[in-house]
Design an enzyme around this catalytic site. Sequence first.
Site, PDB file in Angstrom:
ATOM      1  N   LYS A 253       0.803  -1.225   0.000  1.00  0.00           N
ATOM      2  CA  LYS A 253       0.000   0.000   0.000  1.00  0.00           C
ATOM      3  C   LYS A 253       0.846   1.291   0.000  1.00  0.00           C
ATOM      4  O   LYS A 253       0.443   2.291  -0.583  1.00  0.00           O
ATOM      5  CB  LYS A 253      -0.944   0.011   1.200  1.00  0.00           C
TER       6      LYS A 253
ATOM      7  N   ASP B  78     -10.078   3.682   1.862  1.00  0.00           N
ATOM      8  CA  ASP B  78     -10.395   3.076   3.169  1.00  0.00           C
ATOM      9  C   ASP B  78     -11.215   4.032   4.042  1.00  0.00           C
ATOM     10  O   ASP B  78     -12.213   3.632   4.650  1.00  0.00           O
ATOM     11  CB  ASP B  78      -9.121   2.670   3.915  1.00  0.00           C
TER      12      ASP B  78
HETATM   13  P1  NAP Z   1      -1.434  -2.503  11.484  1.00  0.00           P
HETATM   14  O1  NAP Z   1      -0.918  -1.334  10.733  1.00  0.00           O
HETATM   15  O2  NAP Z   1      -0.582  -3.721  11.620  1.00  0.00           O
HETATM   16  O3  NAP Z   1      -1.829  -1.984  12.971  1.00  0.00           O
HETATM   17  C1  NAP Z   1      -2.234  -2.891  13.962  1.00  0.00           C
HETATM   18  C2  NAP Z   1      -2.746  -2.123  15.172  1.00  0.00           C
HETATM   19  O4  NAP Z   1      -3.218  -3.081  16.147  1.00  0.00           O
HETATM   20  C3  NAP Z   1      -1.685  -1.284  15.878  1.00  0.00           C
HETATM   21  O5  NAP Z   1      -2.272  -0.157  16.472  1.00  0.00           O
HETATM   22  C4  NAP Z   1      -1.195  -2.265  16.953  1.00  0.00           C
HETATM   23  O6  NAP Z   1      -0.602  -1.644  18.088  1.00  0.00           O
HETATM   24  C5  NAP Z   1      -2.498  -2.892  17.374  1.00  0.00           C
HETATM   25  N1  NAP Z   1      -2.283  -4.181  18.029  1.00  0.00           N
HETATM   26  C6  NAP Z   1      -1.950  -5.359  17.452  1.00  0.00           C
HETATM   27  N2  NAP Z   1      -1.808  -6.317  18.412  1.00  0.00           N
HETATM   28  C7  NAP Z   1      -2.059  -5.704  19.612  1.00  0.00           C
HETATM   29  C8  NAP Z   1      -2.078  -6.162  20.960  1.00  0.00           C
HETATM   30  N3  NAP Z   1      -1.806  -7.436  21.274  1.00  0.00           N
HETATM   31  N4  NAP Z   1      -2.394  -5.271  21.930  1.00  0.00           N
HETATM   32  C9  NAP Z   1      -2.673  -3.981  21.633  1.00  0.00           C
HETATM   33  N5  NAP Z   1      -2.676  -3.488  20.366  1.00  0.00           N
HETATM   34  C10 NAP Z   1      -2.356  -4.343  19.367  1.00  0.00           C
HETATM   35  O7  NAP Z   1      -2.803  -3.035  10.878  1.00  0.00           O
HETATM   36  P2  NAP Z   1      -3.939  -2.163  10.120  1.00  0.00           P
HETATM   37  O8  NAP Z   1      -3.710  -2.262   8.665  1.00  0.00           O
HETATM   38  O9  NAP Z   1      -4.014  -0.832  10.767  1.00  0.00           O
HETATM   39  O10 NAP Z   1      -5.261  -3.040  10.429  1.00  0.00           O
HETATM   40  C11 NAP Z   1      -5.793  -3.073  11.741  1.00  0.00           C
HETATM   41  C12 NAP Z   1      -7.068  -3.911  11.762  1.00  0.00           C
HETATM   42  O11 NAP Z   1      -8.070  -3.303  10.946  1.00  0.00           O
HETATM   43  C13 NAP Z   1      -6.893  -5.335  11.207  1.00  0.00           C
HETATM   44  O12 NAP Z   1      -7.691  -6.191  11.981  1.00  0.00           O
HETATM   45  C14 NAP Z   1      -7.450  -5.243   9.793  1.00  0.00           C
HETATM   46  O13 NAP Z   1      -7.958  -6.489   9.330  1.00  0.00           O
HETATM   47  C15 NAP Z   1      -8.579  -4.248  10.012  1.00  0.00           C
HETATM   48  N6  NAP Z   1      -8.950  -3.515   8.792  1.00  0.00           N
HETATM   49  C16 NAP Z   1     -10.251  -3.632   8.371  1.00  0.00           C
HETATM   50  C17 NAP Z   1     -10.658  -2.942   7.243  1.00  0.00           C
HETATM   51  C18 NAP Z   1     -12.074  -3.064   6.802  1.00  0.00           C
HETATM   52  O14 NAP Z   1     -12.376  -2.749   5.635  1.00  0.00           O
HETATM   53  N7  NAP Z   1     -12.989  -3.437   7.673  1.00  0.00           N
HETATM   54  C19 NAP Z   1      -9.740  -2.137   6.529  1.00  0.00           C
HETATM   55  C20 NAP Z   1      -8.421  -2.051   6.999  1.00  0.00           C
HETATM   56  C21 NAP Z   1      -8.036  -2.750   8.132  1.00  0.00           C
HETATM   57  P3  NAP Z   1       1.022  -1.446  18.124  1.00  0.00           P
HETATM   58  O15 NAP Z   1       1.310  -0.235  17.293  1.00  0.00           O
HETATM   59  O16 NAP Z   1       1.305  -1.258  19.573  1.00  0.00           O
HETATM   60  O17 NAP Z   1       1.625  -2.694  17.547  1.00  0.00           O
END
Ligand code: NAP
Length: 277
Positions: A70, A107
């Site tokens: 991305k 998004d």
């Molecule tokens: P990302 O960049 O990897 O960010 C992950 C986030 O989750 C960070 O804030 C991370 O905190 C936090 N996290 C992960 N494990 C954790 C834990 N054990 N305790 C506390 N915080 C934790 O991922 P992303 O792309 O932002 O996606 C995040 C979520 O949104 C995913 O589940 C994804 O599938 C979903 N999503 C959904 C859509 C949709 O269309 N519905 C679109 C995009 C994303 P740290 O910074 O501390 O690691």
Amino acid sequence: MTKPNIPLAGVIGDPISHSLSPRLHGYWLKHNAVAGHYVPMHIRERDLEGVLRQMPKMGFRGVNVTLPHKVNVLKLADQATDRAILIGAANTLTFRDDGSMFADNTDGYGFIENLRQSAPDWDPKAGPAAILGAGGAARAIIVALADAGVPEIHLSNRTRPKAEALRAEFGPKIKVVDWVQAGNMLDDARTVINTTSLGMTGQQELRVPLDGLHKDAVVSDLVYTPLETSFLAQAKAKGCRTVDGLGMLLHQGVPGFERWFGKRPKVDEELRKFMLR
Ligand code: NAP
């Protein structure tokens, strides 16, 4: 008489087999009677630029982009929307007739459209927003909420420096709250969003105390497996309107489909049921 070329589009990522986009666009192609194709493509980082340069020559009108490409596709694009530039990543590429590449990030658009469809009286200006998480998805949500007119954004992330970095980048509307105190930022919030991956099937639950949650808050989770996370179930039990993450996924696909295939597809209950089957 020569037939017009069959329009092609797809999704690129590494891995790609989990992507729901082929199912979504396949449904729209069928229901809009478009004689096109949408295909998943497993593309490794080292091949990204070469593949993208060839695609327009092969008849591709554009592609959706998922992890880990991305950020890189935005750097390779010839032109991009303001929102993609602000977010710093793109999820939708369109190839123009001259072969140039136009990047967008839908998004945040998908998130807002989903809120508006699922909670039609949601008012972004009604009070602060509270965001849990500061990853890639949170960036898109911050840009979209600021654009929609939320007065303030309270942001909490396990790794606090990441939230501080977003405040430095996106400005004083953002107030950073320590992860262990994340529950406190919900008191006056009218829009609450989980953008972390917590609560997803196979992951730990999101354990933020919801005692202070206002009953007028609209609470949303980006996670869509399961559809109702325990975070959403708890918010619902407190009388809040809740919005699941599936709708965001569906709505973010609309602009790409319309650009590539020339018809604006619908997001409705029938589509949701199809995606959940
Ligand atoms: P990302 O960049 O990897 O960010 C992950 C986030 O989750 C960070 O804030 C991370 O905190 C936090 N996290 C992960 N494990 C954790 C834990 N054990 N305790 C506390 N915080 C934790 O991922 P992303 O792309 O932002 O996606 C995040 C979520 O949104 C995913 O589940 C994804 O599938 C979903 N999503 C959904 C859509 C949709 O269309 N519905 C679109 C995009 C994303 P740290 O910074 O501390 O690691």
